[in-house]
Design an enzyme around this catalytic site. Structure first.
Site, short mmCIF file in Angstrom:
data_model
loop_
_atom_site.label_atom_id
_atom_site.label_comp_id
_atom_site.label_asym_id
_atom_site.label_seq_id
_atom_site.Cartn_x
_atom_site.Cartn_y
_atom_site.Cartn_z
N CYS A 107 -93.80 87.09 45.37
CA CYS A 107 -94.12 86.90 43.96
C CYS A 107 -93.99 88.25 43.27
CB CYS A 107 -95.55 86.37 43.85
SG CYS A 107 -96.15 86.28 42.16
N CYS A 121 -106.46 84.96 32.28
CA CYS A 121 -105.56 85.79 33.08
C CYS A 121 -105.90 87.28 32.97
CB CYS A 121 -104.12 85.56 32.62
SG CYS A 121 -102.92 86.51 33.55
N CYS A 335 -103.68 86.94 39.61
CA CYS A 335 -102.62 87.71 39.01
C CYS A 335 -103.14 88.88 38.17
CB CYS A 335 -101.89 86.70 38.12
SG CYS A 335 -100.43 87.27 37.45
#
Ligand code: SAH
Length: 352
Positions: A107, A121, A335
């Site tokens: 990723c 996020c 993330c």
């Protein structure tokens, strides 16, 4: 002084022109290209089939982008490895190696930070610093492969950043990653995830690439989506579904909907029903993931039972649905968390 260009971001035809510009034969480009993109060389000095003087000339004229691992964490749960890489200018990005039965997946990040502002996020907390070059995106795959000693077969652009906000470099990256003179990764093994920039989805559809497009949907009404993602103020779900249908028509590739389940926010029965309708309308595959709690954010993950019931509801409606395994939950899973936490570690030191 010579203005150095980033040699790792040049496709082969450009590199041939660059060689001619510095008074070298065109065929040298293929040799250098192979060193960079197949043998994953870290320095011109490694390129031993070039004369010493050519290696020196290259170092004089070009920047050879190499990422430096600042920190590597390995999950004890599933062997997932997370890398914090320093770029040439000192900025940092994250890449993750996930080991699946069907092969290794990396990723990668597409930007330093992000300007999309999704409220769950971590990557977007400090805003966008800059786009990554194609070379910097490639380097994440190359360095992970070299450092881990394991072959990478799949690449997902789901790390820090919004890839469709960096379209030109993204397209160049895909072209080079799938080049048979490089790592030769199949387009079908590349997934690009977007928060939903409708016009950019159409632009990508026009390129007719056999990659997988993932849409981070997370909410089934505009109201709900706006609560989680500011980008929903710009593009409605109706516009997004149109863009998704267009993508499917042009490429024949099924879209994936990413759906992060947040307790009490988007995990009710009606949400599952709405999701079944939307995914049915564009033949999308649905990928569920319990939201990964981020310290600075207010969202909490849905409970196990809720997740299971949500999944079952979709299955009953005939939706093709998977529950994403949460890889590396014990290593700053979500993330952008590693980069954030590292910034936290560094911040107090700057006062010393
Ligand atoms: N900007 C792109 C790609 C990066 S984010 C996009 O939005 O798709 C990759 C995926 O992780 C997206 O689906 C994103 O919504 C999701 N994500 C981000 N933070 C998360 C969190 N805390 N928990 C669960 N999923 C998260």
């Amino acid at each position: 002084m010579i203005e150095k260009t980033d040699i790792k971001s040049h496709v082969l035809s450009e590199l041939q022109r660059e060689m001619e510009k510095i008074g070298e034969k065109k065929f040298r480009a293929a040799q250098i290209y192979e060193w960079m993109h197949k043998k994953l060389a870290e320095d011109f000095t490694e390129m031993t089939n070039l004369s010493l003087s050519l290696r020196e000339k290259c170092a004089e004229h070009f920047e050879l982008t190499v990422l430096r691992p600042v920190r590597v964490q390995e999950s004890k749960l599933d062997g997932t490895k997370k890398y914090l890489f320093a770029l040439g200018d000192g900025n940092m990005v994250e890449s993750v190696l996930m080991r699946y039965r069907h092969g290794n997946s990396v990723c990668i990040s597409s930007q330093v930070g992000c300007r999309m502002g999704c409220r769950f996020c971590a990557s977007t907390l400090g805003g966008l610093v800059r786009n990554l070059t194609a070379g910097e995106m490639l380097e994440q795959v190359y360095r992970v492969q070299k450092l881990s000693g394991e072959r990478v077969s799949n690449v997902v652009v789901m790390g820090i950043g919004e890839p469709l906000d960096n379209m030109e470099n993204l397209l160049r990256f895909i072209e080079m990653l799938t080049d048979e003179k490089g790592l030769n990764i199949s387009k079908r093994n590349i997934t690009v995830s977007t928060c939903g920039l409708a016009p950019k989805i159409r632009e990508l559809a026009e390129k007719n690439l056999q990659i997988t497009l993932a849409l981070s949907l997370h909410g089934v009404t505009d109201e709900k989506r706006k609560k989680m993602m500011p980008v929903a103020e710009r593009y409605s779900i109706a516009e997004l579904m149109d863009a998704c249908r267009y993508y499917f028509e042009k490429t024949g590739r099924r879209i994936t909907f990413e759906y992060a389940l947040a307790a009490g926010v988007n995990d009710a029965k009606e949400d599952a029903q709405g999701l079944a309708v939307l995914s049915g309308s564009v033949h999308a595959h649905v990928n569920l993931i319990p939201v990964n709690p981020v310290r600075e954010r207010e969202f909490a993950a849905s409970g196990k039972d809720t997740v299971r019931a949500f999944q079952k509801k979709l299955e009953e409606a005939g939706v093709n649905v998977t529950l994403r395994r949460e890889m590396g939950r014990d290593i700053d899973g979500a993330c952008g968390q590693l980069r954030r936490n590292y910034a936290d570690v560094l911040a107090p030191l700057s006062f010393m």
